[in-house]
Motif scaffolding. Structure first.
Motif, mmCIF file in Angstrom:
data_model
loop_
_atom_site.group_PDB
_atom_site.id
_atom_site.type_symbol
_atom_site.label_atom_id
_atom_site.label_comp_id
_atom_site.label_asym_id
_atom_site.label_seq_id
_atom_site.Cartn_x
_atom_site.Cartn_y
_atom_site.Cartn_z
ATOM 1 N N PRO A 19 0.986 -0.948 -0.208
ATOM 2 C CA PRO A 19 0.043 0.411 -0.052
ATOM 3 C C PRO A 19 0.915 1.240 -0.113
ATOM 4 O O PRO A 19 0.219 2.675 -0.412
ATOM 5 C CB PRO A 19 -1.261 -0.159 1.569
ATOM 6 N N ILE A 20 2.197 1.090 0.618
ATOM 7 C CA ILE A 20 3.587 2.344 0.287
ATOM 8 C C ILE A 20 3.453 2.695 -0.811
ATOM 9 O O ILE A 20 3.375 4.090 -1.346
ATOM 10 C CB ILE A 20 4.439 1.768 1.731
ATOM 11 N N THR A 21 3.502 1.848 -1.407
ATOM 12 C CA THR A 21 4.041 1.679 -3.187
ATOM 13 C C THR A 21 2.396 2.084 -4.092
ATOM 14 O O THR A 21 3.297 3.609 -4.778
ATOM 15 C CB THR A 21 4.717 0.195 -3.411
ATOM 16 N N ILE A 22 1.322 1.916 -3.745
ATOM 17 C CA ILE A 22 0.725 2.035 -4.730
ATOM 18 C C ILE A 22 0.230 3.213 -3.816
ATOM 19 O O ILE A 22 0.005 5.128 -5.005
ATOM 20 C CB ILE A 22 -0.646 1.426 -4.493
ATOM 21 N N GLY A 23 0.042 3.918 -2.590
ATOM 22 C CA GLY A 23 0.295 5.686 -2.337
ATOM 23 C C GLY A 23 0.789 6.427 -2.731
ATOM 24 O O GLY A 23 0.382 6.963 -2.990
ATOM 25 N N LEU A 27 -1.025 9.389 -5.414
ATOM 26 C CA LEU A 27 -0.943 10.609 -4.639
ATOM 27 C C LEU A 27 0.379 11.651 -4.872
ATOM 28 O O LEU A 27 -0.293 12.351 -5.248
ATOM 29 C CB LEU A 27 -0.059 10.808 -2.997
ATOM 30 N N GLY A 28 1.588 10.616 -5.626
ATOM 31 C CA GLY A 28 2.245 11.411 -6.323
ATOM 32 C C GLY A 28 1.710 11.580 -7.674
ATOM 33 O O GLY A 28 2.075 12.808 -8.730
ATOM 34 N N PHE A 29 1.260 10.768 -8.683
ATOM 35 C CA PHE A 29 0.368 11.320 -10.080
ATOM 36 C C PHE A 29 -0.875 12.515 -9.250
ATOM 37 O O PHE A 29 -0.809 13.532 -10.754
ATOM 38 C CB PHE A 29 -0.056 9.756 -10.401
#
Length: 216
Positions: A19-23, A27-29
């Motif tokens: 979830p950290i990678t996906i988050g 959020l960066g996108f």
């Protein structure tokens, strides 16, 4: 030698940080989109100073590596009293870096809108803001959604670079597992499979969007 038992043993640890990678990616996108559109509009500004500054900023961001930008944000800014957590720094870094690329995507979509639409907005006595929000952007954004999707996938695969600023994402977790057991093969292979399992369906979705909007 490869061990399925060990691979399955470490899988929960990797899934825990997924979830950290996906988050960080999502959020960066979002940050890249929020910064990219104003940057594209600034480059089209009637004021030459605004246009030149926006273009110079974009070229600077695109001409420097993401890793260097992350190091500046995480290690240099605290020297001046500005500091963020690794996760927030990762989001800011990804957002700033890819906003320069997405601004070009937005610009291409805007320039693809027929000139007659601008004339129609003027004939209807629309203000500049209403022309953008009601006529131009609704036509400019849908065709570029597939291209934006490609950048989202690229950002997801770029998240391992965030381990350089101590963010404990997939790659950093795999490194920690490997350093503790001296078994890197299973850890890095499982990380690669997780990236594949998330990236491949996303690429299929982008392909469907390309067909829907007839991007060639």
């Amino acid at each position: 030698m490869w061990s399925w038992d060990y691979a399955l043993e470490i899988l929960p640890q990797l899934l825990q940080v997924l979830p950290i990678t996906i988050g960080a990616t999502l959020l960066g996108f979002a940050a890249a989109c929020l910064l990219g559109l104003p940057l594209a509009l600034a480059r089209r500004s009637r004021y030459k100073a605004v246009s030149v500054l926006a273009n110079a900023w974009m070229e600077f961001i695109r001409s420097t590596p993401l890793l260097v930008q992350l190091f500046v944000l995480f290690y240099a800014l605290p020297l001046y009293g500005i500091s963020f957590s690794p996760f927030v720094t990762g989001i800011i870094g990804l957002g700033l870096h890819y906003s320069a690329y997405l601004s070009e995507v937005f610009r291409s979509g805007i320039e693809a809108v027929p000139a007659g639409q601008w004339e129609a907005a003027k004939a209807l006595n629309f203000g500049r803001r209403h022309s953008w929000t009601n006529i131009i952007l609704p036509q400019a954004i849908p065709p570029i959604i597939p291209v934006m999707g490609n950048y989202l996938i690229t950002m997801f695969k770029e998240t391992p670079v965030l381990s350089a600023i101590t963010l404990v994402e997939l790659l950093q977790t795999a490194k920690a597992i490997g350093s503790g057991s001296f078994r890197y093969l299973e850890a890095f292979t499982m990380v690669g499979l997780l990236f594949l399992l998330l990236s491949y369906p996303s690429s299929l979705l982008v392909s469907r969007l390309e067909k829907k909007f007839q991007i060639k």
